[in-house]
Write an enzyme that holds these catalytic residues in place. Structure first.
Site, PDB file in Angstrom:
ATOM      1  N   ASP A  96      -1.786  17.325   1.898  1.00 15.83           N
ATOM      2  CA  ASP A  96      -1.309  17.385   0.526  1.00 15.83           C
ATOM      3  C   ASP A  96      -2.339  18.130  -0.323  1.00 15.83           C
ATOM      4  O   ASP A  96      -3.488  17.693  -0.439  1.00 15.83           O
ATOM      5  CB  ASP A  96      -1.096  15.973  -0.027  1.00 15.83           C
ATOM      6  N   THR A 104      -0.976   4.213   2.834  1.00 15.92           N
ATOM      7  CA  THR A 104      -0.870   2.969   3.584  1.00 15.92           C
ATOM      8  C   THR A 104       0.588   2.532   3.673  1.00 15.92           C
ATOM      9  O   THR A 104       1.421   2.935   2.857  1.00 15.92           O
ATOM     10  CB  THR A 104      -1.667   1.842   2.911  1.00 15.92           C
TER      11      THR A 104
END
Length: 501
Positions: A96, A104
Site C-alpha cells: 500500500d 490484523t
C-alpha cells in the site's frame, strides 16, 4: 459499558534496502509480500487473493460519495494491482503506497488487538528474512516517518452503531485524539513534516495533520477521517477509521490506544458525553502543540475561554469512563480502566515512572542517555540512527526489543501467544471462517475480503461468493463443526447452504 467491540489495526511499515537507495520501494514491498505468501501459502489460488468487488473507498460519512475523478490515486484502494494476500490467521498482507502493510484480523477486545498486532510484527520479520534470502537485504521499521517529509500510517478501526450522529463523533473524538498522544505517542526526533528542526516530540504523526475533518489519508490529513466503508451491514454499522495514531512498540501503548478509544466510543454511543465539552479553538494547531510539549504543561485553548492541559482532559475522560462503567463492568474493562488511571497518575506526578509503558518516554531515555555520554547535540546524526533503530523489527537490532529483554518495557502478551496468533485466527469473529478456509482449502479459495470468501469449486462454471457481513458470525462456535466435518470446500459450501435454508 464495556471495551468489547469489533476492532483492528492496519500498519504500514517503513522499508529500506541498505546501500541501494535507487531501489523502488514498491518493488521491495512486493518482494516482502510475495516471499511470505510463497513460503506460507504455496497452494493459494491465484495472485492477488483479495476480493475488491464490494469495496467503497470514496464513500464519505457526511453523506456523499467523492467522484473518482476528484480522488487522489492513493484513495482508490479498490484498484490495487499490487501484491495482496489473505493469511490463515485472518489477516491481510499487502502493498500500500510503496510500503508493506499488514491489517490484523477483526478482534473483539484491546488485548486481542495487541496480540494480533504483535503477530503482525513477527510476520513482517519472517517476510523480511525470506525476501532477503533471494535478493538484496531489506530492513523494515515499525515507525511512521522517514523524517524527509513522508509519513505512513498505523490506522485503527472500530465498528460503531450507525445511529450515532457523526457530528457527535467529531465533537467528542477530536479532543480525545489530540490529547491521547501523551500515552500513545511513539516519540520522534525532528519537528515539522521534514524533521528539519532537531528537537524531540511526543508523536511521529502529529505534524502531518493539516485539517480537522476529511476523507483523505495521505494528503491534507484530517484528525477525524470520514471514510465510510463498514465492511459490514451498512444499515446497522459504521467503521470508524482512525488515522491519527502512531505505530507503537510498547504493548501498553497499543493496548491503551485501543482500549481507551473503545471506552470513549461506548460513552459517545450512549450519549454519556453530552454536556461535557473540550472543543479546542484551533484543533490542528493544538494537535501539533501537544506533541511538541514533552513537559506536558501546554494548555489547550478551549471554546468559552477555558484552558486545559492534555493530561487534565484525559483525566476528566477517565473519570467519566469510571462512572459510566461502574454499574456493570467486566474484567477486560476493569483492566483497561486500571491501566489508563495508572499511566495518567504517573504522567502527572513523574513522567519518567511511565517510561516502561510509554514509547516516547522509553525512546527519550535512550536518546538522552546516549547524548549525555557522548556529549552530543540533538542535531547529531547518531541520535537520528537511535531514533530509527528503536523501531527496527530485526530481533538483533531493534532497541525496543532490547528494552523488553531487559524488562525496561512491559510485555503484556507472551511469545507463545504471539506464535499461535501468527498462524491462527481469533475464534470469536468472522476472521475464524476466513482464516480456516485458507488453512484447510487454499486451492479452492479464489479470493477473500473482510466480508466475503470467494470459492472456485470443481464442476461449477462460476465463482461462488459466501458473504459474511456480520462480523460476529463465522466464529469457531458457529462454523467449527461444519469445517471439521467438511472433506473439501464443496462440502463446506453445501453445509452452509443447508444451514441457510
Amino acid at each position: 459499558m464495556t471495551v468489547h467491540r469489533v476492532m483492528g489495526i492496519e500498519t504500514e511499515y517503513g522499508i529500506t534496502v541498505p546501500g541501494h537507495p535507487e531501489v523502488n520501494p514498491t518493488a521491495s514491498s512486493s518482494r516482502i509480500v510475495q516471499a511470505y505468501a510463497q513460503a506460507v501459502l504455496p497452494r493459494l489460488h491465484g495472485q492477488s487473493g483479495w476480493d475488491y468487488d464490494l469495496e467503497t473507498p470514496l464513500r464519505d460519512a457526511r453523506g456523499f460519495d467523492m467522484s473518482r475523478a476528484d480522488a487522489d490515486p492513493t484513495q482508490l484502494t479498490d484498484e490495487s494491482g499490487l501484491a495482496n494476500v489473505v493469511l490463515t490467521n485472518g489477516a491481510r498482507l499487502y502493498v500500500d503506497h510503496a510500503h508493506p502493510e499488514l491489517s490484523t484480523p477483526e478482534v473483539t477486545n484491546p488485548r486481542d488487538a495487541l496480540l494480533w498486532d504483535r503477530a503482525g510484527v513477527e510476520i513482517m520479520r519472517r517476510a523480511m528474512r525470506l525476501a532477503t534470502e533471494t535478493g538484496e537485504p531489506i530492513v523494515l521499521y515499525k515507525n511512521n516517518t522517514d523524517n524527509k517529509g513522508a509519513s505512513y500510517g498505523c490506522h485503527e478501526n472500530y465498528l460503531m452503531e450507525r445511529r450515532t450522529p457523526f457530528p457527535s463523533i467529531i465533537r467528542h473524538l477530536t479532543p480525545f485524539f489530540i490529547t491521547r498522544q501523551v500515552f500513545t505517542g511513539a516519540g520522534r526526533l525532528g519537528l515539522g513534516q521534514d524533521g528539519r528542526v532537531k528537537d524531540y516530540q511526543i508523536s511521529q504523526r502529529a505534524d502531518f495533520f493539516e485539517v480537522e475533518v476529511g476523507l483523505e489519508t495521505t494528503l491534507k490529513r484530517p484528525i477525524i477521517n470520514t471514510r465510510d466503508e463498514p465492511h459490514a451491514d451498512p444499515e446497522r454499522y459504521r467503521r470508524l477509521h482512525v488515522i491519527v495514531g502512531d505505530a507503537n512498540l510498547s504493548d501498553t501503548a497499543t493496548y491503551l490506544k485501543l482500549g481507551t478509544t473503545a471506552l470513549v466510543l461506548a460513552m459517545l454511543e450512549a450519549g454519556f458525553l453530552e454536556g461535557h465539552e473540550w472543543w479546542p479553538v484551533e484543533p490542528v494547531r493544538e494537535m501539533h502543540a501537544v506533541s511538541h510539549d514533552t513537559d506536558l504543561a501546554h494548555e489547550l485553548v478551549l471554546t468559552g475561554g477555558r484552558r486545559r492541559t492534555a493530561l487534565q482532559i484525559q483525566q476528566e475522560l477517565y473519570e467519566l469512563a469510571e462512572a459510566f462503567c461502574a454499574p456493570s463492568m467486566d474484567p477486560a474493562t476493569r483492566a483497561v480502566l486500571d491501566e489508563w488511571g495508572r499511566v495518567l497518575a504517573d504522567l502527572s506526578i513523574d513522567p519518567s515512572a511511565a517510561s516502561d509503558r510509554v514509547d516516547w518516554l522509553a525512546k527519550r531515555n535512550l536518546l538522552e542517555g546516549f547524548r549525555r555520554r557522548e556529549g552530543l547535540g540533538w542535531d547529531s546524526p547518531r541520535l537520528q540512527l537511535i531514533d530509527l533503530q528503536y523501531s527496527d523489527v530485526r530481533s538483533e537490532r531493534g532497541l525496543a526489543l532490547r528494552l523488553e529483554e531487559r524488562e525496561l518495557l512491559v510485555r503484556l502478551v507472551s511469545d507463545e501467544e504471539v506464535a499461535r496468533a501468527v498462524t491462527d485466527a481469533p475464534r470469536d469473529t468472522r476472521a475464524y471462517f476466513r482464516g480456516e478456509c485458507l488453512r484447510r482449502f487454499p486451492e479452492s479459495v479464489a479470493a477473500a475480503s473482510w466480508d466475503s470468501v470467494v470459492f472456485d469449486l470443481p464442476g461449477r462454471d462460476a465463482l461462488l461468493r459466501v458473504p459474511i457481513l456480520e462480523p460476529l458470525r463465522g466464529t469457531a462456535d458457529a462454523v467449527g463443526t461444519l469445517l471439521d466435518e467438511a472433506a473439501d470446500a464443496a462440502a463446506l459450501v453445501d453445509g452452509l447452504l443447508r444451514e441457510a435454508r
